[in-house]
Every structure is written in structure tokens, then in C-alpha cells.
Design a protein around this motif. Structure first.
Motif, PDB file in Angstrom:
ATOM      1  N   TYR A 416     -28.501  -0.295 -32.708  1.00  0.00           N
ATOM      2  CA  TYR A 416     -28.694   0.850 -33.601  1.00  0.00           C
ATOM      3  C   TYR A 416     -30.145   1.294 -33.405  1.00  0.00           C
ATOM      4  CZ  TYR A 416     -29.393   3.666 -37.775  1.00  0.00           C
ATOM      5  OH  TYR A 416     -29.698   4.703 -38.635  1.00  0.00           O
ATOM      6  N   GLU A 429     -19.712   3.320 -31.992  1.00  0.00           N
ATOM      7  CA  GLU A 429     -18.763   3.840 -32.960  1.00  0.00           C
ATOM      8  C   GLU A 429     -19.463   4.640 -34.050  1.00  0.00           C
ATOM      9  OE1 GLU A 429     -16.692   0.489 -34.481  1.00  0.00           O
ATOM     10  OE2 GLU A 429     -15.618   0.062 -32.608  1.00  0.00           O
ATOM     11  N   ASN A 430     -20.719   4.372 -34.327  1.00  0.00           N
ATOM     12  CA  ASN A 430     -21.458   5.038 -35.401  1.00  0.00           C
ATOM     13  C   ASN A 430     -22.612   5.855 -34.811  1.00  0.00           C
ATOM     14  OD1 ASN A 430     -19.909   3.642 -37.484  1.00  0.00           O
ATOM     15  ND2 ASN A 430     -21.076   1.814 -36.864  1.00  0.00           N
ATOM     16  N   ASP A 431     -23.141   6.697 -35.651  1.00  0.00           N
ATOM     17  CA  ASP A 431     -24.287   7.499 -35.221  1.00  0.00           C
ATOM     18  C   ASP A 431     -25.440   6.588 -34.827  1.00  0.00           C
ATOM     19  OD1 ASP A 431     -22.886   9.783 -35.676  1.00  0.00           O
ATOM     20  OD2 ASP A 431     -23.744  10.134 -37.685  1.00  0.00           O
ATOM     21  N   GLU A 433     -25.702   4.592 -32.516  1.00  0.00           N
ATOM     22  CA  GLU A 433     -25.332   3.317 -31.902  1.00  0.00           C
ATOM     23  C   GLU A 433     -25.160   3.542 -30.400  1.00  0.00           C
ATOM     24  OE1 GLU A 433     -22.992   0.385 -35.056  1.00  0.00           O
ATOM     25  OE2 GLU A 433     -21.855   1.456 -33.504  1.00  0.00           O
TER      26      GLU A 433
END
Length: 473
Positions: A416, A429-431, A433
Motif C-alpha cells: 500500500y 484490489e484496493n486503491d 495497492e
């Protein structure tokens, strides 16, 4: 005897007192006496005659062959080893009669009374033949006792002796490197290859035990045969003995070399990669074997296999030189190092990274901190996840240049990074990342007995669902 007158010589009657011719008184003539010398000579002569008769009778009794046979029979029945040692004579000095082989003879007669009776009857028949002026039958018999004339004693008496006719044991075996024993005494060791056939002895009549022993310090087996030597038509008996030992073939896929273990005992046999003949070993004992390879970090042990008569070849599959437990240890080291590495980047402090790393990793960290300070001064990252391609790495190999075992493993790290990133392979999968593929190079420091990360490179590869995942936040 007629009496005569001493005075005139006239013949006289025995019952008159005066001579009828001259009238003189008749005087009785004294009886003639033997001299002392004559008496002494006669006495000595008589004594000599009597002594000779006694000497002959006693000597004839003592040298009667039946007397010797009776002494032998009594010595056997009373187990008088010393007496038997004195009574028995070895045929043509072919062997030495001792209390040990006398004990063998006694034991045989005790266990085989019919054989003892056979010997006694045979000896008595031979004695009777001699006494009748005949010579006993000289049929070729071995492992027996016979009666023989032994010249004469004192010119008048025939002397006899009890002669032990021994026999030999001929041993035949196809077993190699086997120790041979007869009556617990080692007599030979068979050759390493080929057939062994040899005659041993001579031996006292009786029961003897032939033993073949195989013992190579890792496994042993033995075989015994009981042999009765008694009244044989031949001077030897042929005995075949087998302990069932042989060689077998090991096919190993171990890299380099490994040590053979037999029944969990280490041998001095080194097994190289490929096909190799080993042995001999007992083939009737269901022996368990396996290979072990000593690596600096742990001992690698193959699967155990059983060798026996039905097995001609053993295939031993390759065993990874990094076990599952060691693999988990390495993964934990990588996770800890890269977590600390990320903390050091965030703090811009090289000193935070100390454990399980080489100078190369320190240098890489210094260079990356310098890059961040120049290019991404606001950078901050968090290592969230690591996914390992553990089924893809190769066994460690020794690197002569660095003088250590080295290997590499592929890891997909998920970071991250909200304020710029240090490169990416895939979007997470996430911002913010990012997934980065990293090939981590490790070496084993034998001096400190630990795995160390030497360096890493960003690489392009894919991971799959079955690859293990470690959540690191």
C-alpha cells in the motif's frame, strides 16, 4: 640200599646189631646231606621259574587287546577324558588328540549309544581276529576307531593301540565375504566374489557344527549345519551352506552424493546420483535402507525402502534439500526482512535493517533511500501481503565464488503506497495497492548458521491460487 660191615665189608641185614662174619658191632651210616650252595641254587632256579610263569600270565593279561578295549569302554562310560587322551592314538599323527576333541567324541557317544555299541563290537571283533592269528578286515572306513598291533613288549607279548581315524569336512558356498566356523573356531573367510570350495580338518569322529556368518557391521545373518562324522566310506563329507547374501542396485536421484543407512545405522557407503551396485547384504532379513545427506542447515532423509530376496533394484526418489519446516523458517525470514526493509524506507534509516541480511542488502537499501529522497520525498509504504511460488524454486547449490549455498525464490509482494510507488507489476484490489514480483536471493551463512537475504530483483511472473499467501499487516 644194602648195608655193609665197616670192618669186613660183609653184607648185612638191616635189623642186626653185630656182624655175623667178624662179630663187630654194626654202626648206622649217617644220611647224606645237600650242601647250602646247592640248596641256594635250587631255590633261585625255582623262584625264576615261578616268576617267569607269573610274569607271563600277568603280561599276557595286560597286553590282551580285550583289556585295552575294556579300559576304553570304561573310560567312555565314566567320562574320563584324561584316560581317553592316553588310550587313543591319532592315525599317522594326522591331528592332535586333546581334551576338547575328546569331549566331542564323548558327547557323540552319549547322544548316540548305538554308535558307541557299534564301535565296541567292532573293536572286539578285531581283537578276536588278532588272537586267532588272523588280520582284521582293512576296509576303508573313516571317522572311526580301530584296533591295531603296535609291535611287541618284552619280546613275548603283542602290543595293541586304539587308533582314531579322522575325517575331513569339505565346505562349498557361493556366498562372498562370509566367515566360516567349525565348532565355534574360525577356519576361513570366503572371497569377495566367486565360489568357495575347500576341505578342512582332519576332525575327531563325532558331531561338529559348521557355521557361516555374515556381518558387515550394519547387518548380520548366519546359518548352521550339524555334521555327524562317524563310520564314513569316504575320508570327507561335502557340505553346502548358504546364508543368502548378495548385492543389489540402488538408483538414486539425489543430487551429488548421500550416505547409505542400513536399519537406521550409518554406513561408510556413499551413494552418488544414478545407478550403483552395493553389497553384499543379507537378502533374507528384510533390511531397511534409506539415504541421508547432511546439509549445513539440516539433515535430508529419503524415504525408507526394504531389501530382500525379491528385490533386485531399489529406486530412491529425490528429496528436497529444504524440508517443509525449513521452508517455513525461510519464508518467515523473508517476511520479517522485507517488513523491516519497508520500515527503514519509511524512516529513511538504514540502521533499522540488521538481521538476516548481507552487505549487499544494506547497499541496496542505501541506494533506494537515496532515490526516494531525491525522487519521491513524500513516499510512504506498507507491506500488506506476500504470496510465494514455493513449488518453483530449485535446491540450494554451492557457489564457489561466495563460498556458500545459494538459492532464490519468487515472491509476489502487495504494497500500500498512497504517495507514489516504487514500481508495480499489477494493480492491487484496493486503491494505492500495488503488486510487485520479486526474486529473492538467499545464501546460508555457515559461520553464523543462518539464512541471509543477499539481494533481490523485480521480476515479471504470475502467482496462482495454490501458492501460499501470508498476510503481513
Amino acid at each position: 640200599m644194602k648195608l655193609k660191615c665197616i670192618s669186613c665189608g660183609h653184607d648185612l641185614a638191616t635189623d642186626i646189631q653185630y656182624c655175623p662174619e667178624c662179630g663187630n658191632k654194626i654202626e648206622k651210616q649217617p644220611k647224606r646231606k645237600f650242601s647250602k650252595k646247592l640248596i641256594t641254587l635250587l631255590s633261585l632256579g625255582l623262584l625264576l621259574v615261578v616268576s617267569f610263569i607269573v610274569f607271563y600270565l600277568v603280561g599276557n593279561s595286560q597286553h590282551n587287546p580285550i583289556h585295552k578295549i575294556n579300559s576304553f569302554e570304561e573310560a567312555v562310560l565314566t567320562e574320563n577324558q584324561e584316560e581317553l587322551t592316553n588310550l587313543l592314538v591319532a592315525y599317522e599323527d594326522s591331528f592332535t588328540i586333546t581334551e576338547d576333541n575328546i569331549a566331542t567324541l564323548l558327547s557323540f557317544f552319549q547322544e548316540n549309544p548305538d554308535s558307541f555299541e557299534t564301535i565296541i563290537n567292532k573293536l572286539k571283533e578285531e581283537a578276536e581276529s588278532y588272537q586267532n592269528g588272523d588280520v582284521p578286515s582293512t576296509s576303508e572306513t573313516y571317522a572311526t576307531i580301530t584296533l591295531e598291533k603296535n609291535g611287541s613288549r618284552w619280546l613275548f607279548f603283542d602290543d595293541y593301540k586304539l587308533v582314531v581315524i579322522p575325517a575331513f569336512i569339505e565346505v562349498f558356498t557361493t556366498d562372498n565375504s562370509v566367515e566360516l566356523f567349525i565348532d565355534e573356531e574360525k577356519i576361513d573367510t570366503t572371497v569377495e566374489e566367486g565360489v568357495h570350495e575347500k576341505k578342512y580338518g582332519p576332525f575327531m569322529p563325532g558331531t561338529h557344527v559348521l557355521k557361516a556368518l555374515f556381518d558387515n557391521s550394519y547387518a548380520s545373518t548366519e546359518e548352521e549345519i550339524e555334521i555327524n562324522l562317524f563310520n564314513m566310506d569316504s575320508n570327507s563329507t561335502r557340505q553346502e551352506i548358504e546364508v543368502n547374501v548378495g548385492n543389489f542396485n540402488i538408483v538414486s536421484t539425489f543430487e551429488d552424493e548421500a550416505t547409505l543407512f542400513v536399519n537406521d545405522q550409518e554406513t561408510d557407503i556413499i551413494i552418488n546420483k544414478g545407478s550403483q551396485v552395493v553389497g553384499p547384504f543379507p537378502l533374507s532379513e528384510n533390511i531397511e535402507i534409506h539415504l541421508q545427506k547432511e546439509m549445513p542447515w539440516e539433515t535430508i532423509i529419503s524415504q525408507s525402502e526394504i531389501i530382500n530376496d525379491d528385490v533386485q533394484e531399489i529406486r530412491i526418489s529425490k528429496v528436497p534439500t529444504i524440508s517443509d519446516s525449513e521452508e517455513e523458517k525461510i519464508i518467515q525470514i523473508i517476511n520479517d526482512v522485507f517488513l523491516t526493509y519497508t520500515e527503514a524506507l519509511n524512516a529513511r534509516d538504514v540502521s533499522l535493517l540488521q538481521d538476516h541480511i548481507t552487505e549487499n542488502m544494506i547497499q541496496t537499501l542505501e541506494e533506494q533511500i537515496e532515490y526516494i529522497e531525491e525522487e519521491i520525498p513524500e513516499y510512504e509504504g506498507t507491506l500488506r501481503k506476500a504470496q510465494y511460488r514455493v513449488d518453483w524454486y530449485q535446491d540450494p547449490e554451492y557457489d564457489e565464488e561466495v563460498e556458500a549455498y545459494v538459492f532464490d525464490i519468487d515472491v509476489m509482494f502487495t504494497y500500500y503506497e498512497p504517495n507514489g510507488n516504487l514500481g508495480r507489476l499489477f494493480k492491487g484490489e484496493n486503491d494505492h495497492e500495488y503488486e510487485r514480483g520479486v526474486k529473492v536471493f538467499l545464501l546460508y551463512d555457515e559461520q553464523e548458521a543462518e539464512w541471509k537475504i543477499d539481494q533481490f530483483d523485480n521480476r515479471h511472473f504470475f502467482v496462482f491460487e495454490e501458492d501460499p499467501v501470508y498476510e503481513l499487516e
